[in-house]
Each structure stands twice: as structure tokens, then as C-alpha cells.
Design a protein around this motif. Structure first.
Motif, PDB file in Angstrom:
ATOM      1  N   GLU A  55      57.987 -27.770  70.279  1.00  0.00           N
ATOM      2  CA  GLU A  55      57.934 -26.561  69.449  1.00  0.00           C
ATOM      3  C   GLU A  55      57.805 -26.913  67.974  1.00  0.00           C
ATOM      4  OE1 GLU A  55      60.697 -23.782  72.405  1.00  0.00           O
ATOM      5  OE2 GLU A  55      61.608 -24.848  70.712  1.00  0.00           O
ATOM      6  N   VAL A  56      58.516 -27.942  67.556  1.00  0.00           N
ATOM      7  CA  VAL A  56      58.496 -28.337  66.146  1.00  0.00           C
ATOM      8  C   VAL A  56      57.115 -28.850  65.726  1.00  0.00           C
ATOM      9  CG1 VAL A  56      59.376 -30.055  64.517  1.00  0.00           C
ATOM     10  CG2 VAL A  56      60.964 -28.799  65.980  1.00  0.00           C
ATOM     11  N   ILE A  57      56.474 -29.588  66.624  1.00  0.00           N
ATOM     12  CA  ILE A  57      55.215 -30.233  66.253  1.00  0.00           C
ATOM     13  C   ILE A  57      53.986 -29.378  66.578  1.00  0.00           C
ATOM     14  CG2 ILE A  57      54.595 -31.493  68.364  1.00  0.00           C
ATOM     15  CD1 ILE A  57      54.307 -34.001  66.494  1.00  0.00           C
ATOM     16  N   ALA A  58      54.190 -28.208  67.173  1.00  0.00           N
ATOM     17  CA  ALA A  58      53.061 -27.333  67.521  1.00  0.00           C
ATOM     18  C   ALA A  58      52.227 -27.023  66.282  1.00  0.00           C
ATOM     19  CB  ALA A  58      53.574 -26.040  68.135  1.00  0.00           C
ATOM     20  N   GLY A  59      50.922 -27.236  66.392  1.00  0.00           N
ATOM     21  CA  GLY A  59      50.021 -26.951  65.282  1.00  0.00           C
ATOM     22  C   GLY A  59      49.848 -28.088  64.294  1.00  0.00           C
ATOM     23  N   VAL A  60      50.627 -29.158  64.431  1.00  0.00           N
ATOM     24  CA  VAL A  60      50.506 -30.316  63.545  1.00  0.00           C
ATOM     25  C   VAL A  60      49.443 -31.265  64.105  1.00  0.00           C
ATOM     26  CG1 VAL A  60      51.695 -32.331  62.587  1.00  0.00           C
ATOM     27  CG2 VAL A  60      52.894 -30.130  62.765  1.00  0.00           C
ATOM     28  N   ASP A  61      48.533 -31.698  63.255  1.00  0.00           N
ATOM     29  CA  ASP A  61      47.439 -32.579  63.664  1.00  0.00           C
ATOM     30  C   ASP A  61      47.696 -33.986  63.126  1.00  0.00           C
ATOM     31  OD1 ASP A  61      45.109 -33.881  64.300  1.00  0.00           O
ATOM     32  OD2 ASP A  61      43.781 -32.561  63.141  1.00  0.00           O
ATOM     33  N   LEU A  62      47.912 -34.945  64.031  1.00  0.00           N
ATOM     34  CA  LEU A  62      48.166 -36.330  63.632  1.00  0.00           C
ATOM     35  C   LEU A  62      47.043 -37.256  64.100  1.00  0.00           C
ATOM     36  CD1 LEU A  62      51.970 -36.623  64.557  1.00  0.00           C
ATOM     37  CD2 LEU A  62      50.965 -35.981  62.352  1.00  0.00           C
ATOM     38  N   LEU A  63      45.864 -36.697  64.298  1.00  0.00           N
ATOM     39  CA  LEU A  63      44.770 -37.443  64.914  1.00  0.00           C
ATOM     40  C   LEU A  63      44.427 -38.730  64.173  1.00  0.00           C
ATOM     41  CD1 LEU A  63      42.844 -37.413  67.290  1.00  0.00           C
ATOM     42  CD2 LEU A  63      41.197 -36.156  65.882  1.00  0.00           C
ATOM     43  N   ASP A  64      44.524 -38.727  62.852  1.00  0.00           N
ATOM     44  CA  ASP A  64      44.151 -39.908  62.072  1.00  0.00           C
ATOM     45  C   ASP A  64      45.360 -40.731  61.634  1.00  0.00           C
ATOM     46  OD1 ASP A  64      41.420 -39.235  62.189  1.00  0.00           O
ATOM     47  OD2 ASP A  64      41.659 -37.841  60.518  1.00  0.00           O
ATOM     48  N   GLN A  65      46.507 -40.490  62.275  1.00  0.00           N
ATOM     49  CA  GLN A  65      47.724 -41.153  61.822  1.00  0.00           C
ATOM     50  C   GLN A  65      48.241 -42.156  62.843  1.00  0.00           C
ATOM     51  OE1 GLN A  65      50.703 -38.884  59.868  1.00  0.00           O
ATOM     52  NE2 GLN A  65      49.260 -37.420  58.981  1.00  0.00           N
ATOM     53  N   ARG A  66      48.929 -43.170  62.315  1.00  0.00           N
ATOM     54  CA  ARG A  66      49.511 -44.214  63.155  1.00  0.00           C
ATOM     55  C   ARG A  66      51.024 -44.165  63.024  1.00  0.00           C
ATOM     56  NH1 ARG A  66      47.406 -49.642  61.325  1.00  0.00           N
ATOM     57  NH2 ARG A  66      47.630 -50.345  63.477  1.00  0.00           N
ATOM     58  N   ALA A  67      51.705 -44.317  64.139  1.00  0.00           N
ATOM     59  CA  ALA A  67      53.157 -44.184  64.153  1.00  0.00           C
ATOM     60  C   ALA A  67      53.810 -45.310  64.945  1.00  0.00           C
ATOM     61  CB  ALA A  67      53.546 -42.832  64.764  1.00  0.00           C
ATOM     62  N   ILE A  68      55.034 -45.634  64.550  1.00  0.00           N
ATOM     63  CA  ILE A  68      55.886 -46.564  65.288  1.00  0.00           C
ATOM     64  C   ILE A  68      57.188 -45.842  65.603  1.00  0.00           C
ATOM     65  CG2 ILE A  68      57.267 -48.674  65.154  1.00  0.00           C
ATOM     66  CD1 ILE A  68      55.134 -49.794  63.200  1.00  0.00           C
ATOM     67  N   VAL A  69      57.644 -45.958  66.843  1.00  0.00           N
ATOM     68  CA  VAL A  69      58.943 -45.423  67.240  1.00  0.00           C
ATOM     69  C   VAL A  69      59.749 -46.569  67.836  1.00  0.00           C
ATOM     70  CG1 VAL A  69      60.209 -43.739  68.627  1.00  0.00           C
ATOM     71  CG2 VAL A  69      57.913 -43.173  67.766  1.00  0.00           C
ATOM     72  N   THR A  70      60.877 -46.924  67.223  1.00  0.00           N
ATOM     73  CA  THR A  70      61.706 -47.984  67.782  1.00  0.00           C
ATOM     74  C   THR A  70      62.610 -47.407  68.867  1.00  0.00           C
ATOM     75  OG1 THR A  70      63.591 -47.775  66.245  1.00  0.00           O
ATOM     76  CG2 THR A  70      61.699 -49.095  65.515  1.00  0.00           C
ATOM     77  N   GLY A  71      62.959 -48.260  69.815  1.00  0.00           N
ATOM     78  CA  GLY A  71      63.816 -47.804  70.904  1.00  0.00           C
ATOM     79  C   GLY A  71      63.180 -46.706  71.725  1.00  0.00           C
ATOM     80  N   ALA A  72      61.901 -46.836  71.976  1.00  0.00           N
ATOM     81  CA  ALA A  72      61.158 -45.754  72.627  1.00  0.00           C
ATOM     82  C   ALA A  72      60.994 -45.945  74.128  1.00  0.00           C
ATOM     83  CB  ALA A  72      59.786 -45.613  71.979  1.00  0.00           C
ATOM     84  N   ALA A  73      61.853 -46.753  74.732  1.00  0.00           N
ATOM     85  CA  ALA A  73      61.745 -46.953  76.181  1.00  0.00           C
ATOM     86  C   ALA A  73      62.633 -46.002  76.970  1.00  0.00           C
ATOM     87  CB  ALA A  73      62.095 -48.395  76.542  1.00  0.00           C
TER      88      ALA A  73
END
Length: 311
Positions: free
Chosen positions: A18-36
């Protein structure tokens, strides 16, 4: 802080989707630690769903690769991968940083350990302070140039209301002289997460890097509680404490990392998808000591010295 407290259309029951609805991250790079596992998975899923290129920083590469495949399948985004990152091992952190090339738009410092028996890492650091704070400090400062290269980037430092259990003991952060209490150690490390965001944002805002911290909420479906006894878990449930699903737990992280309304807003602490009020009573809010700019600067200096000494 109360006069300028950030409020949003979202709340305690909102989900990451719900929070990210409508947000476009197509050209972005992300790292999430502890993502298993836990909220890390749902944070990565939300970012991938919005089109981001997502790297999962994980200790267990096989588990990380399974999650990467599952997230890719559920979102239709095949730009999801896992990479080895053990935040308790400075060598692992440095190798991860060395392998990173190009800009970085979103860094989610999500990994953590809670209330283990006294354990020390190779430099002699207490495990919670080492993993939750020092490892993320080394990772984030090591990735500073990549974050700056993005032009506009965000760092989300996942803390906890557990920070209310204690300040940073600058004279003995690693319990070398005082008696070890696992919950005091946890509180110290979570206060450190907030202080890091305060000082990092101050230092890096001019580079286009925004840094905030947050409490995701209490989540039963999480590996974070693996060092808790069943009695402790039962007591938390019996106390009437409100628990969130992993999807709800990831919401505040995703808000801090992506919500357009937070562009250029940094050095703050969020819970339930809104900036937290000052702590006064009960278990909510943010402690004044966790936002203290002098303590934040002192912690930065201490962290720099400890990491340099570790070699």
C-alpha cells in the motif's frame, strides 16, 4: 520536533504494498540487508514490485538465492539477486562493498540480531553492537560514493522501540567491564541505529543522501526472536502487545526508503508509517537521547576508531 512532525496517509496497519503503490523505481538500484527472512523479504518484494533492481545482502547465500527467485517470480521482476554479506565480519562487509559498482539509490539496513547470549566477533566486539550497528556503519560509509553517485538516494536504518531499553555506553560499548545483559545490549545497538541516521544525514545531505531510522513494529513471524525463550514470547503476547504481519512490518521501512513526501527529509525516526512523537509514556515514541546530535557525532567518531583499529 512536534511542530514539524511528518505525518502520512498511512498507519500501523498499512502494508508495504500500500505504501509503495504508484511509486516507480524502474531506474533505481537497491540493497536490502538481512533479506532472507521476515520483513527483509517483504521489503525486497515491495521494491522489486515497483521495478527496482534489488540485491539481497545475506549471510546464507542458498537461502538468499531461494528468496531472490521467489521474489522475482511473485513480482515479475527478474532483476533480483542475492550476495553474501555477513555484517559481523568486517572482511565480508568490505568484500561486498568492493564488489559493488555503479550508483546506489536505496540502502535498507535491515539485518539484525536480538538478545543472544554474550558473543564476541573477531575484533572482540559484542555481537549485537557489531552486527546491528558497526557492520552497517562500515557498509554504509563504504557505499557512500555509490549513494552520492545516484544524485538522490536514501538510507533506511531499521531500529526498534527496543532503543528505549538503553543509551550507548561510550565508555564500554562492548561489555568488557560491565555485566552483559542481552536486552541492554540490544537497546544500545538500536539507539546506535537512530544516532547513525542523525549524524549521517547531517554529514551527507549535501551529497543528496537522505538518512532516516525507523521502528518496523513487533512481528512474531520473524527469525529475530530466535534467541527469545518461549516464556518471553508468551509474556509479550499476554501483555497485549500488538503484532504486525511481515507485510505490515515492512511498511515503515518502505515508506522511509521510497515515499515521495520524504524527499530531502532526514535525520528523523519513524514508526507506524509516521514520524514518531517524543517518548513520554508507554512503549511508543522516540527517546530524546537517541536523537541527540552530540551523541550522534560521538558515536560516529567511536565507530570510525573501532573499525580502523580492527584493521
Amino acid at each position: 520536533m512536534s511542530d514539524s512532525r511528518i505525518t502520512t496517509p498511512f498507519g500501523a496497519q498499512s502494508t508495504a504494498a500500500e505504501v509503495i503503490a504508484g511509486v516507480d523505481l524502474l531506474d533505481q538500484r537497491a540493497i536490502v540487508t538481512g533479506a532472507a527472512s521476515g520483513i527483509g523479504v517483504e521489503t525486497a518484494r515491495a521494491l522489486a514490485r515497483a521495478g527496482a533492481d534489488v540485491t539481497l545482502g545475506v549471510r546464507d547465500i542458498m537461502a538468499g538465492e531461494r528468496v531472490a527467485r521467489e521474489v522475482a517470480a511473485s513480482t515479475g521482476n527478474d532483476r533480483v539477486r542475492a550476495a553474501v554479506l555477513d555484517l559481523a565480519d568486517l572482511g565480508s562487509v568490505r568484500a561486498f562493498v568492493a564488489d559493488w559498482t555503479g550508483p546506489l539509490h536505496i540502502l535498507v539496513n535491515n539485518a539484525g540480531v536480538m538478545a543472544p547470549p554474550l558473543t564476541r566477533t573477531a575484533p572482540g566486539w559484542e555481537l549485537q553492537f557489531a552486527t546491528n550497528h558497526l557492520g552497517h556503519f562500515a557498509l554504509t560509509t563504504g557505499l557512500h560514493d555509490a549513494l552520492a553517485a545516484a544524485g538522490r538516494s536514501r538510507v533506511a536504518s531499521v531500529s526498534s522501540r527496543g532503543h528505549l531499553r538503553g543509551q550507548v555506553d561510550f565508555d564500554d560499548p562492548n561489555f568488557e567491564r560491565r555485566e552483559y545483559d542481552p536486552w541492554v545490549g540490544y537497546g544500545q545497538s538500536k539507539t546506535a541505529n537512530i544516532l547513525f541516521a542523525v549524524e549521517a544525514d547531517k554529514r551527507w545531505a549535501a551529497d543528496g543522501i537522505t538518512v532516516n531510522s525507523l521502528h518496523p513494529g513487533a512481528i512474531l513471524e520473524s527469525n529475530l526472536k530466535r534467541h527469545m525463550s518461549q516464556q518471553e514470547i508468551d509474556a509479550a503476547v499476554a501483555s497485549g502487545q500488538t503484532f504486525k504481519t511481515p507485510e505490515q512490518g515492512a511498511a515503515t521501512t518502505v515508506l522511509v526508503a521510497t515515499w515521495p513526501g520524504l524527499d530531502g527529509v532526514g535525520g528523523r525516526y519513524f514508526e507506524d508509517c509516521n514520524e514518531a512523537r517524543p517518548h513520554a509514556a508507554g512503549v511508543t515514541g522516540v527517546a530524546e537521547y537517541a536523537l541527540d546530535p552530540e551523541a550522534a557525532a560521538r558515536l560516529w567518531q567511536l565507530s570510525t576508531e573501532l573499525i580502523a583499529k580492527a584493521g
